[in-house]
Write an enzyme that holds these catalytic residues in place. Structure first.
Site, PDB file in Angstrom:
ATOM      1  N   HIS A  60       0.848  -1.198   0.000  1.00 23.62           N
ATOM      2  CA  HIS A  60       0.000   0.000   0.000  1.00 23.62           C
ATOM      3  C   HIS A  60       0.880   1.244   0.000  1.00 23.62           C
ATOM      4  O   HIS A  60       0.952   1.974  -0.970  1.00 23.62           O
ATOM      5  CB  HIS A  60      -0.938  -0.022   1.207  1.00 23.62           C
ATOM      6  CG  HIS A  60      -1.920   1.109   1.256  1.00 23.62           C
ATOM      7  ND1 HIS A  60      -2.238   1.890   0.166  1.00 23.62           N
ATOM      8  CD2 HIS A  60      -2.672   1.596   2.280  1.00 23.62           C
ATOM      9  CE1 HIS A  60      -3.137   2.792   0.509  1.00 23.62           C
ATOM     10  NE2 HIS A  60      -3.416   2.646   1.784  1.00 23.62           N
ATOM     11  N   ASP A  99       3.044   6.990  -7.094  1.00 23.32           N
ATOM     12  CA  ASP A  99       4.290   6.815  -6.351  1.00 23.32           C
ATOM     13  C   ASP A  99       5.532   7.111  -7.182  1.00 23.32           C
ATOM     14  O   ASP A  99       6.569   7.476  -6.628  1.00 23.32           O
ATOM     15  CB  ASP A  99       4.386   5.380  -5.811  1.00 23.32           C
ATOM     16  CG  ASP A  99       3.309   5.078  -4.798  1.00 23.32           C
ATOM     17  OD1 ASP A  99       3.221   5.810  -3.804  1.00 23.32           O
ATOM     18  OD2 ASP A  99       2.539   4.119  -5.003  1.00 23.32           O
ATOM     19  N   HIS A 109      -1.725   0.063 -11.563  1.00 21.70           N
ATOM     20  CA  HIS A 109      -2.628   0.396 -10.468  1.00 21.70           C
ATOM     21  C   HIS A 109      -3.835  -0.529 -10.531  1.00 21.70           C
ATOM     22  O   HIS A 109      -4.294  -0.890 -11.617  1.00 21.70           O
ATOM     23  CB  HIS A 109      -3.074   1.863 -10.565  1.00 21.70           C
ATOM     24  CG  HIS A 109      -3.685   2.388  -9.308  1.00 21.70           C
ATOM     25  ND1 HIS A 109      -5.006   2.175  -8.984  1.00 21.70           N
ATOM     26  CD2 HIS A 109      -3.146   3.106  -8.290  1.00 21.70           C
ATOM     27  CE1 HIS A 109      -5.262   2.740  -7.819  1.00 21.70           C
ATOM     28  NE2 HIS A 109      -4.158   3.302  -7.364  1.00 21.70           N
TER      29      HIS A 109
END
Length: 378
Positions: free
Chosen positions: A222, A313, A262
């Protein structure tokens, strides 16, 4: 009672009604309360966005000033919390420190046992201010530096950078972090938010719910992907390797390249769109473009070869690093932002609560399996 069988990891399962965040993964849309993330990143601030998430609509000018004032006034830590931070092992990670300290905050919150709407909003102000302070204070303490007192004249992003570095941040650095906080503020029922709602649904307190959310965020599936991205860039830089060749060899060895793909988005993560621009601009402004240049080369290669898009990210790694933030603070800064969404979901859950209690698809031994005396067992 008949039940629908969920896919592994509850993929595609709708588990709650919510008016906070809407995502269209096929179209690459992320919106808070119906407002597109691109508009918020372009025009809003973290404080205004948090107010939107908690209250359901954009505030008036006077309501926004009141919100900003309340959040600034909440920038205080009980001295016992600072003592706790000083006493915790230096071997602990910042996420472990944050998880434990947020739990302890409940001892010093006068509204701890009050679960009404207004009390939870007051606690949300405290937690939003305090989580940012805890990350900054702990980083100073572990480096043997003096704790920097909060400056209530600064924005949330500006005060965080001030308390972290002991220097008044530039407008560029403040705005960059502000946009990053907006982009990370909420993302529907991700693992940490779902964990927070499950805990809140038991009528536990908001501190327990947020502690649980931080525990979920601590998991590398996560949070933490941006840390892995930065460690990859550092490894490439240390070896003086070509970024594309390095990643090509990783993929050939079946190694994962963090920051791509994702669960929800089938196209580009809209948050990555802004972070890419921010990384590039920061690199130019600071005279340190190499992290962006390396990232862009890797992104283009992975997209071409694996048809994978960069997620939130990937470029947050080079953005935070160029701001001078230590790698192990990347995930805690995620929490500094996501507390806005976590709090919104806890408040929404408790405003119309029902205990969250799903069923499991049983795949064990057939019923009835008989009990066998121990002396007859093989």
């Amino acid at each position: 009672m008949p039940t629908a069988v969920a896919g592994k990891g509850l993929e595609g399962i709708v588990a709650a009604n919510s008016g906070i965040c809407w995502i269209d993964g096929d179209a690459g849309i992320l919106s808070y309360r119906g407002i597109d993330i691109h508009e918020l990143a372009e025009h809003s601030t973290f404080e205004e966005t948090t107010c939107l998430l908690w209250n359901g609509s954009l505030p008036s000018a006077s309501a926004l000033r009141d919100f900003q004032s309340k959040l600034a006034l909440a920038r205080q830590l009980d001295p016992h919390i600072v003592d706790l931070l000083k006493s915790l092992p230096k071997t602990a990670t910042p996420m472990e420190i944050l998880r434990t300290t947020v739990s302890a905050l409940s001892f010093y919150d006068p509204d701890e046992k009050d679960n009404c709407h207004d009390a939870n909003v007051r606690k949300a102000f405290n937690l939003t201010a305090q989580i940012a302070m805890i990350v900054a204070v702990y980083d100073r303490l572990r480096k043997g530096l003096e704790v920097v007192p909060p400056d209530r004249s600064l924005s949330h992003a500006g005060n965080f950078l001030w308390m972290l570095n002991g220097e008044k941040p530039s407008e560029t650095a403040t705005r960059t972090l502000d946009i990053a906080l907006i982009l990370h503020a909420d993302h529907e029922l991700n693992a940490s938010t779902f964990a927070a709602r499950v805990i809140a649904a038991t009528l536990s307190d908001i501190h327990s719910a947020i502690t649980g959310a931080i525990g979920a965020l601590k998991g590398p599936l996560h949070g933490g992907a941006n840390e892995a991205v930065m460690r990859l860039l550092l490894a490439i830089d240390k070896e003086g390797a070509d970024p594309v060749d390095y990643v090509r060899n990783m993929l050939a060895a079946k190694q994962k390249v963090s920051g791509f793909g994702h669960r929800v988005y089938k196209t580009e993560d809209p948050r990555a769109t802004h972070l890419r621009k921010m990384s590039e601009q920061l690199g130019k402004d600071s005279g340190q473009p190499r992290w962006y240049d390396m990232s862009r080369a890797i992104e283009l290669y992975v997209n071409r070869e694996k048809k994978l898009n960069a997620n939130v990210d990937f470029y947050s790694a080079s953005t935070y690093s160029t701001l001078g933030i230590d790698i192990d603070l990347f995930t805690p800064i995620f929490a500094v932002s996501r507390i806005a969404g976590w709090a919104a979901h806890v408040i929404e859950q408790l405003d119309d609560n029902r205990l969250i209690r799903p069923r499991a698809d049983y795949i064990g031994p057939v019923y009835p399996t008989p009990w066998i005396p121990v002396e007859e067992r093989l």
